[in-house]
Write a protein that holds these residues in place. Structure first.
Motif, PDB file in Angstrom:
ATOM      1  N   HIS A 110      33.888  60.128  35.101  1.00  0.00           N
ATOM      2  CA  HIS A 110      32.622  59.445  35.368  1.00  0.00           C
ATOM      3  C   HIS A 110      31.504  60.468  35.559  1.00  0.00           C
ATOM      4  O   HIS A 110      30.476  60.164  36.175  1.00  0.00           O
ATOM      5  N   ARG A 111      31.723  61.670  35.055  1.00  0.00           N
ATOM      6  CA  ARG A 111      30.733  62.730  35.178  1.00  0.00           C
ATOM      7  C   ARG A 111      30.083  63.038  33.832  1.00  0.00           C
ATOM      8  O   ARG A 111      28.860  63.117  33.729  1.00  0.00           O
ATOM      9  N   PHE A 112      30.886  63.222  32.790  1.00  0.00           N
ATOM     10  CA  PHE A 112      30.354  63.529  31.461  1.00  0.00           C
ATOM     11  C   PHE A 112      30.143  62.207  30.727  1.00  0.00           C
ATOM     12  O   PHE A 112      31.027  61.707  30.037  1.00  0.00           O
ATOM     13  N   ASN A 113      28.952  61.625  30.895  1.00  0.00           N
ATOM     14  CA  ASN A 113      28.716  60.280  30.379  1.00  0.00           C
ATOM     15  C   ASN A 113      28.175  60.259  28.957  1.00  0.00           C
ATOM     16  O   ASN A 113      27.910  59.183  28.415  1.00  0.00           O
ATOM     17  N   HIS A 114      27.996  61.418  28.337  1.00  0.00           N
ATOM     18  CA  HIS A 114      27.526  61.431  26.951  1.00  0.00           C
ATOM     19  C   HIS A 114      28.679  61.248  25.978  1.00  0.00           C
ATOM     20  O   HIS A 114      28.572  60.513  24.998  1.00  0.00           O
ATOM     21  N   ASN A 115      29.791  61.917  26.251  1.00  0.00           N
ATOM     22  CA  ASN A 115      30.936  61.852  25.346  1.00  0.00           C
ATOM     23  C   ASN A 115      32.203  62.114  26.145  1.00  0.00           C
ATOM     24  O   ASN A 115      32.304  63.103  26.866  1.00  0.00           O
ATOM     25  N   GLU A 116      33.195  61.250  25.993  1.00  0.00           N
ATOM     26  CA  GLU A 116      34.468  61.428  26.693  1.00  0.00           C
ATOM     27  C   GLU A 116      35.168  62.712  26.276  1.00  0.00           C
ATOM     28  O   GLU A 116      35.961  63.278  27.041  1.00  0.00           O
ATOM     29  N   LEU A 117      34.893  63.200  25.071  1.00  0.00           N
ATOM     30  CA  LEU A 117      35.535  64.426  24.611  1.00  0.00           C
ATOM     31  C   LEU A 117      35.089  65.644  25.414  1.00  0.00           C
ATOM     32  O   LEU A 117      35.826  66.634  25.513  1.00  0.00           O
ATOM     33  N   ALA A 167      34.636  65.715  28.695  1.00  0.00           N
ATOM     34  CA  ALA A 167      35.525  65.740  29.857  1.00  0.00           C
ATOM     35  C   ALA A 167      36.942  66.121  29.454  1.00  0.00           C
ATOM     36  O   ALA A 167      37.615  66.890  30.147  1.00  0.00           O
ATOM     37  N   LEU A 168      37.413  65.596  28.331  1.00  0.00           N
ATOM     38  CA  LEU A 168      38.760  65.915  27.861  1.00  0.00           C
ATOM     39  C   LEU A 168      38.902  67.404  27.581  1.00  0.00           C
ATOM     40  O   LEU A 168      39.915  68.022  27.926  1.00  0.00           O
ATOM     41  N   GLY A 169      37.886  68.016  26.986  1.00  0.00           N
ATOM     42  CA  GLY A 169      37.925  69.446  26.717  1.00  0.00           C
ATOM     43  C   GLY A 169      37.995  70.267  27.991  1.00  0.00           C
ATOM     44  O   GLY A 169      38.726  71.267  28.061  1.00  0.00           O
ATOM     45  N   VAL A 170      37.246  69.843  29.025  1.00  0.00           N
ATOM     46  CA  VAL A 170      37.278  70.551  30.309  1.00  0.00           C
ATOM     47  C   VAL A 170      38.666  70.460  30.938  1.00  0.00           C
ATOM     48  O   VAL A 170      39.233  71.453  31.408  1.00  0.00           O
ATOM     49  N   VAL A 171      39.257  69.268  30.935  1.00  0.00           N
ATOM     50  CA  VAL A 171      40.561  69.067  31.565  1.00  0.00           C
ATOM     51  C   VAL A 171      41.651  69.851  30.835  1.00  0.00           C
ATOM     52  O   VAL A 171      42.472  70.546  31.462  1.00  0.00           O
ATOM     53  N   ILE A 172      41.674  69.775  29.502  1.00  0.00           N
ATOM     54  CA  ILE A 172      42.693  70.498  28.739  1.00  0.00           C
ATOM     55  C   ILE A 172      42.510  72.005  28.910  1.00  0.00           C
ATOM     56  O   ILE A 172      43.493  72.746  29.077  1.00  0.00           O
ATOM     57  N   GLY A 173      41.268  72.478  28.877  1.00  0.00           N
ATOM     58  CA  GLY A 173      41.017  73.907  29.017  1.00  0.00           C
ATOM     59  C   GLY A 173      41.453  74.450  30.363  1.00  0.00           C
ATOM     60  O   GLY A 173      42.101  75.504  30.451  1.00  0.00           O
ATOM     61  N   ILE A 174      41.114  73.736  31.452  1.00  0.00           N
ATOM     62  CA  ILE A 174      41.512  74.177  32.791  1.00  0.00           C
ATOM     63  C   ILE A 174      43.028  74.136  32.945  1.00  0.00           C
ATOM     64  O   ILE A 174      43.646  75.043  33.527  1.00  0.00           O
ATOM     65  N   THR A 175      43.658  73.091  32.408  1.00  0.00           N
ATOM     66  CA  THR A 175      45.116  72.971  32.506  1.00  0.00           C
ATOM     67  C   THR A 175      45.813  74.104  31.763  1.00  0.00           C
ATOM     68  O   THR A 175      46.750  74.725  32.280  1.00  0.00           O
ATOM     69  N   ALA A 176      45.355  74.391  30.540  1.00  0.00           N
ATOM     70  CA  ALA A 176      45.980  75.459  29.754  1.00  0.00           C
ATOM     71  C   ALA A 176      45.774  76.822  30.405  1.00  0.00           C
ATOM     72  O   ALA A 176      46.699  77.645  30.467  1.00  0.00           O
ATOM     73  N   ALA A 177      44.572  77.072  30.907  1.00  0.00           N
ATOM     74  CA  ALA A 177      44.270  78.381  31.483  1.00  0.00           C
ATOM     75  C   ALA A 177      44.970  78.596  32.828  1.00  0.00           C
ATOM     76  O   ALA A 177      45.332  79.730  33.165  1.00  0.00           O
ATOM     77  N   GLY A 178      45.186  77.523  33.581  1.00  0.00           N
ATOM     78  CA  GLY A 178      45.746  77.675  34.920  1.00  0.00           C
ATOM     79  C   GLY A 178      47.233  77.450  35.025  1.00  0.00           C
ATOM     80  O   GLY A 178      47.803  77.631  36.109  1.00  0.00           O
ATOM     81  N   SER A 179      47.902  77.060  33.955  1.00  0.00           N
ATOM     82  CA  SER A 179      49.340  76.784  34.019  1.00  0.00           C
ATOM     83  C   SER A 179      50.143  78.079  33.984  1.00  0.00           C
ATOM     84  O   SER A 179      49.789  79.016  33.251  1.00  0.00           O
ATOM     85  N   PRO A 180      51.240  78.161  34.724  1.00  0.00           N
ATOM     86  CA  PRO A 180      52.086  79.369  34.688  1.00  0.00           C
ATOM     87  C   PRO A 180      52.787  79.525  33.346  1.00  0.00           C
ATOM     88  O   PRO A 180      52.938  78.560  32.587  1.00  0.00           O
ATOM     89  N   GLU A 181      53.235  80.746  33.068  1.00  0.00           N
ATOM     90  CA  GLU A 181      53.876  81.050  31.790  1.00  0.00           C
ATOM     91  C   GLU A 181      55.179  80.294  31.590  1.00  0.00           C
ATOM     92  O   GLU A 181      55.636  80.117  30.460  1.00  0.00           O
ATOM     93  N   SER A 182      55.797  79.858  32.673  1.00  0.00           N
ATOM     94  CA  SER A 182      57.089  79.176  32.562  1.00  0.00           C
ATOM     95  C   SER A 182      56.988  77.778  31.957  1.00  0.00           C
ATOM     96  O   SER A 182      57.994  77.206  31.538  1.00  0.00           O
TER      97      SER A 182
END
Length: 299
Positions: A20-27, A29-44
């Motif tokens: 409910h923050r990025f109201n111009h395009n859902e993509l 928000a999706l890009g932010v979530v995927i990027g943070i998840t990929a960058a912050g996940s452990p190597e395992s």
């Protein structure tokens, strides 16, 4: 982001969220979530599974390899040859799974992290200025305008249920918009111009249905009504079908009123189709309908 949940199962990290923050395009928000998840996940961990939700209803689910996506975010390693990427977009795309059905890919036996610490606000408030009426270079003035301060408030009630209202307050206006002046009927009085109880459901794969019951204020006239919006995305996201129906009843006297407020009832109906051509990032729309002032047309 709202209703954020993070969990683990074997070699996969699971993330659910509501945007409910990025109201111009859902993509966005999706890009932010995927990027943070990929960058912050452990190597395992090998996979990430992202579930996009709206009013606590599942909308889209994406499964992607973490290492490949992380390499994609880092970009070319050779600064002298920017065309050489550690992973190609095509290779990453082939490994991703996108699911918009009612059947989740795999969310069972997930160990969720602290479910009592979700970000679930009691209300969402959006505040913005608006210029609802202005007149440029008329016979009475070079410029007449009305500037208002608008607030839109949404209160989540239950799964798919929302109480929504909208308020408007005058900020500034020229003298010709004052009452009994030439543009007096456009005078921006403080008002509540929307009050709706809305329920969203997902009756089938790719189908979303929104039903609303409440009050709408238009042209300084109050209407009580009901409306229904339904969309269907069959199979891939290349085709989308929309249909809208609405019935509104005027709560005020209609006799001897101008045309914009002399109708006792108003019926709205519209159907539209959108085709998205991916290679050119091109969308084509066609619609037919009956609108607020009983006009009909095809676009």
């Amino acid at each position: 982001m709202e209703n954020v949940k993070v969990g683990l199962r074997e070699d996969t990290i699971y993330v659910e969220y509501e945007n409910h923050r990025f109201n111009h395009n859902e993509l966005d928000a999706l890009g932010v979530v995927i990027g943070i998840t990929a960058a912050g996940s452990p190597e395992s961990l090998k996979w990430m599974l992202i579930l996009m939700k709206k009013d606590n209803l599942p909308v889209l689910e994406i499964k992607s390899p973490i290492a490949e996506y992380r390499d994609f975010l880092l970009g070319p390693k050779d600064e002298k040859n920017l065309n050489v990427w550690p992973v190609s977009v095509g290779s990453l795309w082939d490994q991703m799974v996108i699911n918009n059905s009612n059947n989740y890919l795999d969310i069972y036996d997930v160990k969720w992290v602290d479910l009592n610490n979700q970000n679930n606000p009691w209300a969402r408030i959006t505040i913005f200025p608006s210029l609802p009426n202005y007149f440029l270079a008329t016979e009475v003035n070079l410029l007449d305008y009305a500037l208002t301060w608008n607030s839109e408030i949404e209160m989540p009630l239950w799964k798919g249920g929302v109480l929504a209202t909208a308020l408007s307050l005058p900020l500034d206006y020229t003298k010709n918009l004052e009452e009994k002046k030439v543009y007096g009927r456009y005078f921006p009085k403080p008002e509540m111009y929307n009050l709706w109880l809305q329920q969203t459901t997902r009756p089938a794969d790719g189908v979303f249905n929104l039903t609303g019951l409440g009050m709408r204020r238009k042209d300084k006239t109050d209407y009580l009504g009901i409306y229904n919006d339904i969309s269907w995305m069959p199979g891939s996201s290349d085709h989308i079908l929309f249909a809208q129906l609405g019935y509104f009843r005027n709560l005020e006297e209609t006799e001897n009123q101008p045309y914009w407020k002399n109708q006792k009832t108003r019926t709205l109906a519209q159907a539209s189709y959108r085709y998205f051509y991916t290679p050119l990032d091109l969308a084509l729309d066609a619609s037919i309908g009956k609108y607020w002032f009983k006009d009909r047309g095809i676009t």
